[in-house]
Design an enzyme around this catalytic site. Structure first.
Site, PDB file in Angstrom:
ATOM      1  N   ARG A 179      -8.778   4.805   5.010  1.00 43.12           N
ATOM      2  CA  ARG A 179      -8.238   3.491   5.384  1.00 43.12           C
ATOM      3  C   ARG A 179      -6.852   3.671   6.009  1.00 43.12           C
ATOM      4  O   ARG A 179      -6.237   4.750   5.892  1.00 43.12           O
ATOM      5  CB  ARG A 179      -8.136   2.608   4.139  1.00 43.12           C
TER       6      ARG A 179
ATOM      7  N   ASN B 291       0.841  -1.208   0.000  1.00 47.06           N
ATOM      8  CA  ASN B 291       0.000   0.000   0.000  1.00 47.06           C
ATOM      9  C   ASN B 291       0.880   1.263   0.000  1.00 47.06           C
ATOM     10  O   ASN B 291       2.042   1.203  -0.367  1.00 47.06           O
ATOM     11  CB  ASN B 291      -0.986  -0.018   1.158  1.00 47.06           C
TER      12      ASN B 291
ATOM     13  N   ASP C 265       3.182   3.736   4.227  1.00 44.27           N
ATOM     14  CA  ASP C 265       4.560   3.869   4.719  1.00 44.27           C
ATOM     15  C   ASP C 265       5.215   5.099   4.076  1.00 44.27           C
ATOM     16  O   ASP C 265       5.774   5.955   4.758  1.00 44.27           O
ATOM     17  CB  ASP C 265       5.381   2.616   4.373  1.00 44.27           C
TER      18      ASP C 265
ATOM     19  N   GLU D 278      -3.726   4.456   7.906  1.00 44.90           N
ATOM     20  CA  GLU D 278      -3.251   5.352   8.961  1.00 44.90           C
ATOM     21  C   GLU D 278      -3.295   6.821   8.548  1.00 44.90           C
ATOM     22  O   GLU D 278      -3.970   7.639   9.163  1.00 44.90           O
ATOM     23  CB  GLU D 278      -1.816   4.946   9.296  1.00 44.90           C
TER      24      GLU D 278
HETATM   25  O1  TRH Z   1      -2.190   3.022   1.632  1.00 47.41           O
HETATM   26  P1  TRH Z   1      -2.640   2.656   2.977  1.00 47.41           P
HETATM   27  O2  TRH Z   1      -3.579   1.562   3.037  1.00 47.41           O
HETATM   28  O3  TRH Z   1      -1.404   2.365   3.890  1.00 47.41           O
HETATM   29  C1  TRH Z   1      -1.424   1.329   4.870  1.00 47.41           C
HETATM   30  C2  TRH Z   1      -1.471   1.916   6.261  1.00 47.41           C
HETATM   31  O4  TRH Z   1      -0.552   2.958   6.493  1.00 47.41           O
HETATM   32  C3  TRH Z   1      -1.239   0.842   7.274  1.00 47.41           C
HETATM   33  O5  TRH Z   1      -1.167   1.400   8.574  1.00 47.41           O
HETATM   34  C4  TRH Z   1       0.038   0.102   6.944  1.00 47.41           C
HETATM   35  O6  TRH Z   1       0.241  -0.914   7.846  1.00 47.41           O
HETATM   36  C5  TRH Z   1      -0.088  -0.482   5.558  1.00 47.41           C
HETATM   37  O7  TRH Z   1      -0.289   0.550   4.620  1.00 47.41           O
HETATM   38  C6  TRH Z   1       1.163  -1.247   5.162  1.00 47.41           C
HETATM   39  O8  TRH Z   1      -3.382   3.926   3.645  1.00 47.41           O
HETATM   40  P2  TRH Z   1      -2.857   5.314   4.238  1.00 47.41           P
HETATM   41  O9  TRH Z   1      -2.074   5.119   5.477  1.00 47.41           O
HETATM   42  O10 TRH Z   1      -4.018   6.193   4.338  1.00 47.41           O
HETATM   43  O11 TRH Z   1      -1.856   5.903   3.148  1.00 47.41           O
HETATM   44  C7  TRH Z   1      -2.255   6.373   1.912  1.00 47.41           C
HETATM   45  C8  TRH Z   1      -1.377   7.516   1.466  1.00 47.41           C
HETATM   46  O12 TRH Z   1      -1.612   7.814   0.094  1.00 47.41           O
HETATM   47  C9  TRH Z   1      -1.652   8.811   2.230  1.00 47.41           C
HETATM   48  O13 TRH Z   1      -0.441   9.481   2.498  1.00 47.41           O
HETATM   49  C10 TRH Z   1      -2.482   9.632   1.258  1.00 47.41           C
HETATM   50  C11 TRH Z   1      -1.866   9.204  -0.049  1.00 47.41           C
HETATM   51  N1  TRH Z   1      -2.689   9.418  -1.247  1.00 47.41           N
HETATM   52  C12 TRH Z   1      -2.307  10.414  -2.110  1.00 47.41           C
HETATM   53  O14 TRH Z   1      -1.345  11.155  -1.837  1.00 47.41           O
HETATM   54  N2  TRH Z   1      -3.015  10.571  -3.275  1.00 47.41           N
HETATM   55  C13 TRH Z   1      -4.074   9.784  -3.605  1.00 47.41           C
HETATM   56  O15 TRH Z   1      -4.659   9.961  -4.689  1.00 47.41           O
HETATM   57  C14 TRH Z   1      -4.482   8.777  -2.666  1.00 47.41           C
HETATM   58  C15 TRH Z   1      -5.686   7.947  -2.982  1.00 47.41           C
HETATM   59  C16 TRH Z   1      -3.743   8.613  -1.505  1.00 47.41           C
END
Ligand code: TRH
Length: 366
Positions: A263, A18, A21, A265
């Site tokens: 979703r 994802n 991180d 963090e």
């Molecule tokens: O992508 P994630 O599901 O990350 C997850 C969590 O951090 C989780 O705790 C961890 O254990 C796992 O990965 C491995 O969701 P999260 O944390 O919201 O991170 C998404 C990032 O992407 C956030 O910084 C926002 C960014 N983002 C953009 O910059 N542009 C976009 O168009 C989108 C959809 C997201």
């Protein structure tokens, strides 16, 4: 508060899966640089930064240098000026010869250097007890050194939440109506969808408040899951499949939407700063540890019953669901706005981190 001049920081990030991180590490680096710190971000997969932080890789962001971290293949440590602070994001385990090379026990000014593990976000009670604890190294080449645990969290006794210094100014200058016009005017509610595969999403699509919703569905897992839900979508709904956008543009989307499905963090934190109604899908864990984490969050938020029931169902727990009508949605928004105010009254993670590092440097030994 102890004082802190401009220090050199090495922040290490291993992208597990994802985008969180990279997302958290990038926000931290950017905010440190904004506070006058000099930062190197070592990342083993910089690909998400190409859209999250478009200028980070070409030319760089002022104060942040992005470097490839060859984590999978053992490599000799780089020959570079030593750091004052070393941050391992999410326990990513920096090889010990790299720690030795980049982080001598004392900086040039004689102050102890600081080695930190930036942990995952949780509202569970043990976070307050664990935040700021030392972890002494008992064996090997780093014996005698100490790594410190830094836990983000929702209360003053934790490490807090990442929040840009200019967040309120940016929000005050932001016009949601302009944003909506630019994204295809629509007079129903707007919903941002950034989830994994939440079991209750099909149910949500049918709710009375969302019959005429404009669903903005994020790329990747959200869109793949969405493709299976098309038959459940009311004919009056509208859908836009979005491309990945920069973090700043993503934040603005959450400010402009009436309901944010988030979703992991980082996007949870962004939903909290947006102060709009939201549902949070936690990163699912095999042992259901995410259910305990969700309950801790709901307790901290003093979640009203309807919202709590939707949150539980959204995370695979069963609960009788009240219909989501305009009144219920307005209640969720009120709760979110209150949470935002509660959190704004606390210091940001950045402030707490700078204070923590200053206090460690002021101490006589690491
Ligand atoms: O992508 P994630 O599901 O990350 C997850 C969590 O951090 C989780 O705790 C961890 O254990 C796992 O990965 C491995 O969701 P999260 O944390 O919201 O991170 C998404 C990032 O992407 C956030 O910084 C926002 C960014 N983002 C953009 O910059 N542009 C976009 O168009 C989108 C959809 C997201």
């Amino acid at each position: 508060m102890a004082s802190l001049g401009a220090l050199r920081w090495d922040v290490f990030c291993h992208v597990v899966d994802n985008w969180g991180d990279a997302g958290v590490a990038w926000r931290l680096c950017r905010q440190l640089a904004g506070a006058g710190q000099r930062v190197r971000l070592w990342i083993d997969d910089p690909a998400p930064l190409t859209w999250m932080a478009p200028r980070a890789l070409e030319g760089g962001h002022p104060g942040v240098e992005v470097r490839a971290w060859p984590r999978a293949t053992p490599a000799p440590p780089p020959v570079l000026p030593a750091a004052d602070v070393l941050v391992e994001a999410f326990g990513c385990h920096i090889p010990q010869d790299w720690v030795q090379a980049l982080l001598p026990p004392r900086a040039a000014d004689g102050a102890p250097t600081v080695w930190l593990n930036l942990e995952y976000l949780s509202a569970e009670a043990w976070v307050e007890r664990s935040h700021g604890l030392p972890s002494p190294v008992l064996h090997g080449a780093l014996q005698g050194r100490t790594k410190w645990f830094f836990f983000p969290g929702f209360t003053p006794a934790t490490g807090g939440l990442l929040r840009e210094a200019d967040l309120l100014a940016r929000q005050a200058a932001f016009d949601p109506q302009d944003w909506r016009r630019a994204h295809g005017a629509h007079d129903g509610p707007w919903v941002s969808v950034f989830t994994y595969e939440p079991p209750a999403l099909a149910e949500l699509l049918r709710q009375p408040a969302l019959q005429r919703a404009h669903w903005m569905v994020a790329a990747g897992r959200s869109q793949a899951h969405w493709a299976q839900l098309a038959p459940a979508l009311p004919a009056t709904a509208r859908v836009t499949l979005t491309q990945p956008v920069s973090q700043d543009a993503f934040d603005e989307r959450l400010w402009a939407c009436d309901l944010n499905l988030v979703r992991g963090e980082d996007s949870l934190v962004r939903a909290l700063w947006a102060g709009q109604a939201f549902l949070w899908q936690l990163y699912p864990q095999d042992d259901h540890a995410h259910h305990t984490k969700l309950q801790a969050f709901l307790d901290w938020a003093q979640a009203p019953a309807g919202w709590a029931a939707w949150m539980r169902t959204f995370n695979g727990m069963t609960a009788p669901l009240p219909p989501l009508d305009a009144r219920e949605l307005a209640c969720w928004r009120e709760v979110a706005a209150d949470l935002r105010q509660r959190l704004l009254a606390q210091d940001s993670l950045l402030q707490r981190l700078l204070d923590f590092v200053a206090s460690r440097r002021a101490a006589s030994s690491t």
